[in-house]
Design an enzyme around this catalytic site. Sequence first.
Site, PDB file in Angstrom:
ATOM      1  N   LYS A 200       5.552  -5.411  -2.478  1.00 52.07           N
ATOM      2  CA  LYS A 200       5.695  -6.749  -1.889  1.00 52.07           C
ATOM      3  C   LYS A 200       7.133  -7.114  -1.532  1.00 52.07           C
ATOM      4  O   LYS A 200       8.085  -6.503  -1.990  1.00 52.07           O
ATOM      5  CB  LYS A 200       5.057  -7.793  -2.809  1.00 52.07           C
ATOM      6  CG  LYS A 200       3.531  -7.736  -2.692  1.00 52.07           C
ATOM      7  CD  LYS A 200       2.832  -8.843  -3.411  1.00 52.07           C
ATOM      8  CE  LYS A 200       1.318  -8.684  -3.170  1.00 52.07           C
ATOM      9  NZ  LYS A 200       0.533  -9.486  -4.097  1.00 52.07           N
ATOM     10  N   ARG A 234      -2.545  -4.404  -9.956  1.00 46.45           N
ATOM     11  CA  ARG A 234      -3.188  -4.063  -8.675  1.00 46.45           C
ATOM     12  C   ARG A 234      -2.170  -3.306  -7.838  1.00 46.45           C
ATOM     13  O   ARG A 234      -1.170  -3.894  -7.418  1.00 46.45           O
ATOM     14  CB  ARG A 234      -3.624  -5.362  -7.989  1.00 46.45           C
ATOM     15  CG  ARG A 234      -4.278  -5.174  -6.623  1.00 46.45           C
ATOM     16  CD  ARG A 234      -4.553  -6.536  -5.982  1.00 46.45           C
ATOM     17  NE  ARG A 234      -5.196  -6.403  -4.688  1.00 46.45           N
ATOM     18  CZ  ARG A 234      -4.549  -6.140  -3.554  1.00 46.45           C
ATOM     19  NH1 ARG A 234      -3.247  -5.989  -3.543  1.00 46.45           N
ATOM     20  NH2 ARG A 234      -5.224  -6.034  -2.424  1.00 46.45           N
TER      21      ARG A 234
HETATM   22  N1  HH2 Z   1      -2.208  -9.251  -3.138  1.00 42.97           N
HETATM   23  C1  HH2 Z   1      -2.677  -8.919  -1.921  1.00 42.97           C
HETATM   24  C2  HH2 Z   1      -4.054  -8.989  -1.654  1.00 42.97           C
HETATM   25  N2  HH2 Z   1      -4.936  -9.345  -2.605  1.00 42.97           N
HETATM   26  N3  HH2 Z   1      -5.373 -10.023  -4.826  1.00 42.97           N
HETATM   27  C3  HH2 Z   1      -4.937 -10.349  -6.047  1.00 42.97           C
HETATM   28  N4  HH2 Z   1      -5.796 -10.703  -7.001  1.00 42.97           N
HETATM   29  N5  HH2 Z   1      -3.598 -10.315  -6.365  1.00 42.97           N
HETATM   30  C4  HH2 Z   1      -2.656  -9.964  -5.442  1.00 42.97           C
HETATM   31  O1  HH2 Z   1      -1.447  -9.976  -5.787  1.00 42.97           O
HETATM   32  C5  HH2 Z   1      -3.089  -9.619  -4.123  1.00 42.97           C
HETATM   33  C6  HH2 Z   1      -4.482  -9.659  -3.840  1.00 42.97           C
HETATM   34  C7  HH2 Z   1      -1.733  -8.505  -0.851  1.00 42.97           C
HETATM   35  O2  HH2 Z   1      -1.540  -7.134  -0.838  1.00 42.97           O
HETATM   36  P1  HH2 Z   1      -2.272  -6.104   0.163  1.00 42.97           P
HETATM   37  O3  HH2 Z   1      -3.723  -6.012  -0.139  1.00 42.97           O
HETATM   38  O4  HH2 Z   1      -1.566  -4.813   0.100  1.00 42.97           O
HETATM   39  O5  HH2 Z   1      -2.017  -6.682   1.592  1.00 42.97           O
HETATM   40  P2  HH2 Z   1      -2.959  -7.452   2.595  1.00 42.97           P
HETATM   41  O6  HH2 Z   1      -3.481  -8.673   1.930  1.00 42.97           O
HETATM   42  O7  HH2 Z   1      -2.033  -7.746   3.754  1.00 42.97           O
HETATM   43  O8  HH2 Z   1      -4.092  -6.553   2.956  1.00 42.97           O
END
Ligand code: HH2
Length: 255
Positions: A200, A234
Amino acid sequence: MGVLNVTPDSFSDGGRFLDARAAIDHASRLAAEGADILDIGAESTRPYGDAVRVPIEQERARLAPMLAEVVALGLPVSIDTMKSEIAAWALGLGAAVVNDVWGLQRDPGMAGVVAEHGASVVIMHNRDTADPAIDIVADVTAFFERSLAIAAGAGIPTTHVVLDPGIGFGKTPEQSLACIARLGTWRSFGLPLLVGASRKRFINAVVPSDPIQRIGGSIAAHLLAVEHGAAIVRVHDVAPTVQALAVAAAIRRAQ
Ligand code: HH2
């Protein structure tokens, strides 16, 4: 918890696993590397205002070719969605957890769907915009209290709830760092805590780097999160995280 994004626009791995075969192969790899839960999402939850909102049918169409096969791998599958229709459909196909980045507070149907299916839910803190002036720890605590009241009202047992401060969501980089440093505050809820710091932007604020180069920073964040009480992390990079956590645990035991 290993991350599987079937999106064209996720900030760190967008577009890589849109193809069903590639997604299933990647899920198998996450499992082989030691993930205990697979978190699958078909809409970028990117908090920076530029993620494209995906209509329900498109979100379902991205998931449909791979969800059943990912469930068949045998690990609990969590569905990362803010839409109750998608949650209900995915739970019907065998997903076990709803990962709601709006903590049951955005879609009024979400808590009922989780309760009806006897599913677990990740309640993640979120805000529309970051406000550097607020006490972020107090804001997260108040948000968790509201979400837990909604969960209780819908009949979701607390044994089915995980709390997540939402690193990078509606927070300045400093506030994201503070949420990890002060994670222990939320132990008082007596519920498992989840932290998702993987690749992040707050890492970039400490050490300028592209998302793909943030593995070291991600591991540091997750080790400290576990030290402060996280039960689940995660991550995109499962193998190096599993190794780092195993070595940290061995050092702790050697004390
Ligand atoms: N972060 C992201 C997405 N979902 N869910 C939880 N519970 N906690 C988090 O910190 C979290 C999440 C963002 O990361 P990523 O899935 O890599 O990116 P994107 O949402 O752009 O697909």
